[in-house]
Design a protein around this motif. Structure first.
Motif, PDB file in Angstrom:
ATOM      1  N   ALA A  85       0.830  -1.207   0.000  1.00 19.52           N
ATOM      2  CA  ALA A  85       0.000   0.000   0.000  1.00 19.52           C
ATOM      3  C   ALA A  85       0.863   1.256   0.000  1.00 19.52           C
ATOM      4  O   ALA A  85       0.565   2.228  -0.694  1.00 19.52           O
ATOM      5  N   LEU A  86       1.954   1.233   0.757  1.00 19.24           N
ATOM      6  CA  LEU A  86       2.865   2.373   0.801  1.00 19.24           C
ATOM      7  C   LEU A  86       3.505   2.603  -0.560  1.00 19.24           C
ATOM      8  O   LEU A  86       3.579   3.738  -1.045  1.00 19.24           O
ATOM      9  N   ALA A  87       3.936   1.511  -1.203  1.00 18.44           N
ATOM     10  CA  ALA A  87       4.596   1.632  -2.504  1.00 18.44           C
ATOM     11  C   ALA A  87       3.651   2.145  -3.584  1.00 18.44           C
ATOM     12  O   ALA A  87       4.091   2.764  -4.556  1.00 18.44           O
ATOM     13  N   SER A  88       2.351   1.907  -3.420  1.00 21.84           N
ATOM     14  CA  SER A  88       1.401   2.303  -4.464  1.00 21.84           C
ATOM     15  C   SER A  88       0.591   3.559  -4.121  1.00 21.84           C
ATOM     16  O   SER A  88      -0.375   3.878  -4.812  1.00 21.84           O
ATOM     17  N   LEU A  89       0.998   4.287  -3.070  1.00 24.59           N
ATOM     18  CA  LEU A  89       0.271   5.513  -2.716  1.00 24.59           C
ATOM     19  C   LEU A  89       0.305   6.502  -3.880  1.00 24.59           C
ATOM     20  O   LEU A  89       1.362   6.818  -4.410  1.00 24.59           O
ATOM     21  N   ASP A  90      -0.851   7.001  -4.258  1.00 19.92           N
ATOM     22  CA  ASP A  90      -0.968   8.043  -5.273  1.00 19.92           C
ATOM     23  C   ASP A  90      -1.188   9.349  -4.523  1.00 19.92           C
ATOM     24  O   ASP A  90      -2.295   9.641  -4.065  1.00 19.92           O
ATOM     25  N   VAL A  91      -0.138  10.138  -4.383  1.00 18.55           N
ATOM     26  CA  VAL A  91      -0.179  11.340  -3.553  1.00 18.55           C
ATOM     27  C   VAL A  91      -1.242  12.321  -4.033  1.00 18.55           C
ATOM     28  O   VAL A  91      -2.022  12.849  -3.232  1.00 18.55           O
TER      29      VAL A  91
END
Length: 197
Positions: A85-91
């Motif tokens: 989930a952290l790696a795929s966060l869309d800011v």
């Protein structure tokens, strides 16, 4: 887990819960009584819990602008992990979602943390133009366990971060997706936030 920030508190369901005072006088513990929606929320006794069948479980500090809300969310990814989930966060998408409720929201630190029971995603952001009329810090955590998605969001007055953040850290560290967790894996916070002016 696909979470829509800012709308999660409106759409999530919390079922029946039982509350009792913990062994330590200054700590309260709220457990789920439903085996298919288990959790334990441990928090300072200066915070009051409210919630029911049609809304999330919310704890509010009696004397300061500090609130935490625990919600269940739909799990769309069976292989969800905090690291993934952290790696795929869309800011941009995340900030836009929070700005719908908290104007000016800007994402700050991101990472992973540990609940008492499970690893979790954590991120923090601030809203300088919040609907509460004060700058807010928002700490969001989430995990997947027992076939459920759990979120624990805490909001506090950014100007009182030095007093509020240890309380938030304590609540997060002691949260469990099990209904029979016990206090405490972290030291109870002290001092309390100063009263709102």
């Amino acid at each position: 887990m696909n979470i829509r920030p800012a709308t999660v508190c409106v759409t999530a369901l919390i079922m029946a819960l039982g509350t009792h005072a913990a062994v330590a006088q200054d700590i309260s513990v709220t457990h789920s009584v439903l085996p298919d929606q288990s959790y334990t929320l441990i928090y300072p006794a200066t915070m009051q819990a409210s919630g029911g069948v049609d809304k999330p479980l919310t704890i509010n500090h009696a004397d300061a602008p500090l609130q935490c809300t625990m919600s269940y969310v739909t799990v769309e990814q069976t292989d969800w992990t905090p690291e993934g989930a952290l790696a795929s966060l869309d800011v941009a998408e995340l900030e836009a979602g929070w700005r719908a409720t908290f104007p000016g929201f800007v994402l700050g630190t991101t990472g992973t943390t540990a609940y008492q029971s499970d690893p979790a995603l954590i991120y923090e952001g601030t809203s300088t133009d919040s609907p509460m009329g004060m700058p807010l810090t928002i700490v969001h955590t989430e995990t997947v366990a027992n076939g459920l998605g759990y979120t624990l969001d805490c909001l506090f007055d950014t100007t009182q971060a030095e007093q509020a953040r240890p309380i938030v850290n304590f609540i997060i560290a002691n949260f469990s997706t099990s209904a029979d967790a016990e206090c405490c894996v972290a030291v109870p916070p002290s001092p309390e936030p100063a009263a709102a002016q």
